[in-house]
Design a protein around this motif. Structure first.
Motif, mmCIF file in Angstrom:
data_model
loop_
_atom_site.group_PDB
_atom_site.id
_atom_site.type_symbol
_atom_site.label_atom_id
_atom_site.label_comp_id
_atom_site.label_asym_id
_atom_site.label_seq_id
_atom_site.Cartn_x
_atom_site.Cartn_y
_atom_site.Cartn_z
ATOM 1 N N ARG A 113 0.813 -1.221 0.000
ATOM 2 C CA ARG A 113 0.000 0.000 0.000
ATOM 3 C C ARG A 113 0.848 1.273 0.000
ATOM 4 O O ARG A 113 0.314 2.365 -0.239
ATOM 5 N N LEU A 114 2.130 1.171 0.303
ATOM 6 C CA LEU A 114 2.956 2.365 0.468
ATOM 7 C C LEU A 114 3.379 2.923 -0.888
ATOM 8 O O LEU A 114 3.836 2.181 -1.761
ATOM 9 N N PRO A 115 3.273 4.244 -1.099
ATOM 10 C CA PRO A 115 3.593 4.832 -2.404
ATOM 11 C C PRO A 115 5.026 4.548 -2.853
ATOM 12 O O PRO A 115 5.259 4.254 -4.030
ATOM 13 N N GLU A 116 5.999 4.617 -1.933
ATOM 14 C CA GLU A 116 7.388 4.397 -2.345
ATOM 15 C C GLU A 116 7.650 2.950 -2.736
ATOM 16 O O GLU A 116 8.564 2.665 -3.515
ATOM 17 N N VAL A 117 6.852 2.028 -2.201
ATOM 18 C CA VAL A 117 6.967 0.626 -2.600
ATOM 19 C C VAL A 117 6.308 0.416 -3.962
ATOM 20 O O VAL A 117 6.835 -0.280 -4.831
ATOM 21 N N GLN A 118 5.172 1.043 -4.177
ATOM 22 C CA GLN A 118 4.454 0.888 -5.439
ATOM 23 C C GLN A 118 5.230 1.432 -6.633
ATOM 24 O O GLN A 118 5.166 0.879 -7.727
ATOM 25 N N ARG A 119 5.984 2.505 -6.432
ATOM 26 C CA ARG A 119 6.633 3.148 -7.577
ATOM 27 C C ARG A 119 8.098 2.732 -7.776
ATOM 28 O O ARG A 119 8.737 3.161 -8.736
ATOM 29 N N THR A 120 8.640 1.879 -6.888
ATOM 30 C CA THR A 120 10.049 1.523 -7.023
ATOM 31 C C THR A 120 10.307 0.700 -8.283
ATOM 32 O O THR A 120 9.466 -0.103 -8.700
ATOM 33 N N ARG A 121 11.472 0.907 -8.872
ATOM 34 C CA ARG A 121 11.915 0.115 -10.022
ATOM 35 C C ARG A 121 13.214 -0.617 -9.725
ATOM 36 O O ARG A 121 13.570 -1.541 -10.441
ATOM 37 N N ARG A 122 13.917 -0.214 -8.679
ATOM 38 C CA ARG A 122 15.165 -0.861 -8.278
ATOM 39 C C ARG A 122 15.132 -0.999 -6.764
ATOM 40 O O ARG A 122 15.309 -0.022 -6.040
ATOM 41 N N VAL A 123 14.893 -2.220 -6.303
ATOM 42 C CA VAL A 123 14.655 -2.452 -4.878
ATOM 43 C C VAL A 123 15.621 -3.503 -4.355
ATOM 44 O O VAL A 123 15.991 -4.434 -5.062
ATOM 45 N N ALA A 124 16.045 -3.335 -3.110
ATOM 46 C CA ALA A 124 16.816 -4.361 -2.405
ATOM 47 C C ALA A 124 16.012 -4.829 -1.196
ATOM 48 O O ALA A 124 15.393 -4.008 -0.498
ATOM 49 N N PHE A 160 7.090 -7.569 -7.152
ATOM 50 C CA PHE A 160 7.960 -6.540 -7.733
ATOM 51 C C PHE A 160 8.257 -6.848 -9.201
ATOM 52 O O PHE A 160 8.210 -5.968 -10.056
ATOM 53 N N ARG A 161 8.572 -8.103 -9.492
ATOM 54 C CA ARG A 161 8.920 -8.455 -10.871
ATOM 55 C C ARG A 161 7.756 -8.229 -11.821
ATOM 56 O O ARG A 161 7.936 -7.769 -12.953
ATOM 57 N N ARG A 162 6.551 -8.574 -11.382
ATOM 58 C CA ARG A 162 5.373 -8.347 -12.240
ATOM 59 C C ARG A 162 5.179 -6.873 -12.541
ATOM 60 O O ARG A 162 4.610 -6.509 -13.571
ATOM 61 N N ARG A 163 5.650 -6.020 -11.643
ATOM 62 C CA ARG A 163 5.529 -4.576 -11.846
ATOM 63 C C ARG A 163 6.734 -3.988 -12.578
ATOM 64 O O ARG A 163 6.847 -2.772 -12.721
ATOM 65 N N GLY A 164 7.637 -4.847 -13.017
ATOM 66 C CA GLY A 164 8.796 -4.379 -13.781
ATOM 67 C C GLY A 164 9.958 -3.905 -12.947
ATOM 68 O O GLY A 164 10.871 -3.259 -13.474
ATOM 69 N N ALA A 165 9.962 -4.204 -11.649
ATOM 70 C CA ALA A 165 11.064 -3.775 -10.784
ATOM 71 C C ALA A 165 12.151 -4.845 -10.739
ATOM 72 O O ALA A 165 11.870 -6.046 -10.792
ATOM 73 N N ARG A 166 13.410 -4.405 -10.646
ATOM 74 C CA ARG A 166 14.551 -5.318 -10.479
ATOM 75 C C ARG A 166 14.830 -5.481 -8.992
ATOM 76 O O ARG A 166 14.937 -4.488 -8.257
ATOM 77 N N VAL A 167 14.961 -6.738 -8.561
ATOM 78 C CA VAL A 167 15.162 -7.065 -7.154
ATOM 79 C C VAL A 167 16.645 -7.353 -6.909
ATOM 80 O O VAL A 167 17.290 -8.051 -7.691
ATOM 81 N N HIS A 168 17.173 -6.801 -5.819
ATOM 82 C CA HIS A 168 18.570 -7.005 -5.435
ATOM 83 C C HIS A 168 18.635 -7.571 -4.021
ATOM 84 O O HIS A 168 17.745 -7.315 -3.194
ATOM 85 N N LEU A 169 19.695 -8.341 -3.760
ATOM 86 C CA LEU A 169 19.934 -8.888 -2.425
ATOM 87 C C LEU A 169 21.258 -8.367 -1.877
ATOM 88 O O LEU A 169 22.201 -8.149 -2.648
ATOM 89 N N PRO A 170 21.354 -8.210 -0.558
ATOM 90 C CA PRO A 170 22.642 -7.811 0.031
ATOM 91 C C PRO A 170 23.635 -8.972 -0.003
ATOM 92 O O PRO A 170 23.265 -10.132 0.192
ATOM 93 N N VAL A 171 24.885 -8.652 -0.247
ATOM 94 C CA VAL A 171 25.981 -9.620 -0.262
ATOM 95 C C VAL A 171 27.120 -9.044 0.577
ATOM 96 O O VAL A 171 27.443 -7.853 0.444
ATOM 97 N N LEU A 172 27.701 -9.858 1.449
ATOM 98 C CA LEU A 172 28.851 -9.396 2.231
ATOM 99 C C LEU A 172 29.980 -9.036 1.276
ATOM 100 O O LEU A 172 30.486 -9.888 0.539
ATOM 101 N N ARG A 173 30.366 -7.786 1.285
ATOM 102 C CA ARG A 173 31.372 -7.304 0.338
ATOM 103 C C ARG A 173 32.750 -7.844 0.702
ATOM 104 O O ARG A 173 33.211 -7.660 1.836
ATOM 105 N N PRO A 174 33.436 -8.517 -0.226
ATOM 106 C CA PRO A 174 34.756 -9.065 0.100
ATOM 107 C C PRO A 174 35.801 -7.967 0.275
ATOM 108 O O PRO A 174 35.694 -6.890 -0.319
ATOM 109 N N LEU A 175 36.780 -8.258 1.112
ATOM 110 C CA LEU A 175 37.925 -7.351 1.328
ATOM 111 C C LEU A 175 37.489 -5.974 1.822
ATOM 112 O O LEU A 175 38.151 -4.972 1.572
#
Length: 214
Positions: free
Chosen positions: A53-64, A82-97
């Protein structure tokens, strides 16, 4: 503040822990781990209904967002939405080094996954090392991050490792930045939480019972 259900749980009082953040964190983690599988599923469903229901969630195109661990509330039903709405989903990854920092790597059904040192599934480091497969945090529209505790003033408590705080410290400065929404079970609500100087402020906190905007 927006209520999403009619019978929220009573919040914890930090005074009962003598001001110890570590003792309070341990109790909050115990509370969420004590939830039954059915309670977790129902909480996830309520959380996702509220987020949609949140506007910032509805309009996102690049979400983590994150894959739940240690009893964290589960936002993953939103991935297909998100995918059905055309948004790209990202996951956090422990950054090496790099000490306690994160990458945000594009995630899809074919993404090769591994288990990191905390037992959390994440895209394989070699996969995420290609710049085309990840985004800098400032280029995301929205980040949904897990919390250990929160209060109705919008203060929050994380796991204590500082991964999100270090990775998102740039949001304190002028320039492009994502919207930040913390997620938690309602049983993780605390009467009041002191602000730590390193805590990155959030735009909203959403539980299975309420949405809080600091």
């Amino acid at each position: 503040m927006t209520h999403l259900m009619t019978t929220p749980a009573a919040p914890l009082t930090p005074d009962a822990f003598g001001g110890s953040r570590s003792a309070l964190r341990a109790e909050l983690r115990r509370r969420r781990r004590a939830l039954t599988p059915r309670q977790r599923l129902e909480a996830s469903e309520r959380l996702c209904r509220g987020l949609r229901r949140l506007p910032e969630v509805q309009r996102t195109r690049r979400v983590a967002l994150y894959l739940p661990n240690d009893g964290e509330i589960d936002p993953t039903p939103l991935i297909d939405w998100f995918r059905r709405r055309g948004a790209r989903v990202h996951l956090p990854v422990l950054r090496p080094l790099s000490r306690n920092r994160l990458w945000f790597v594009h995630y899809h059904p074919g993404t090769p996954m591994v288990t990191n040192r905390y037992g959390i599934p994440e895209p394989h480091t070699r996969h995420g090392a290609h710049r085309a497969r990840r985004l800098p945090a400032w280029a995301l529209d929205l980040i949904l991050l897990p919390l250990v505790g929160f209060d109705e003033a919008g203060q929050r408590m994380g796991m204590g490792g500082g991964f999100y705080d270090r990775s998102l410290a740039f949001t304190r400065r002028p320039g492009p930045r994502p919207r930040l929404i913390g997620l938690a079970h309602e049983c993780q609500r605390v009467e009041r939480l002191p602000a730590a100087p390193w805590d990155v402020p959030l735009d909203a906190i959403v539980s299975d019972a309420r949405a809080v905007r600091p």
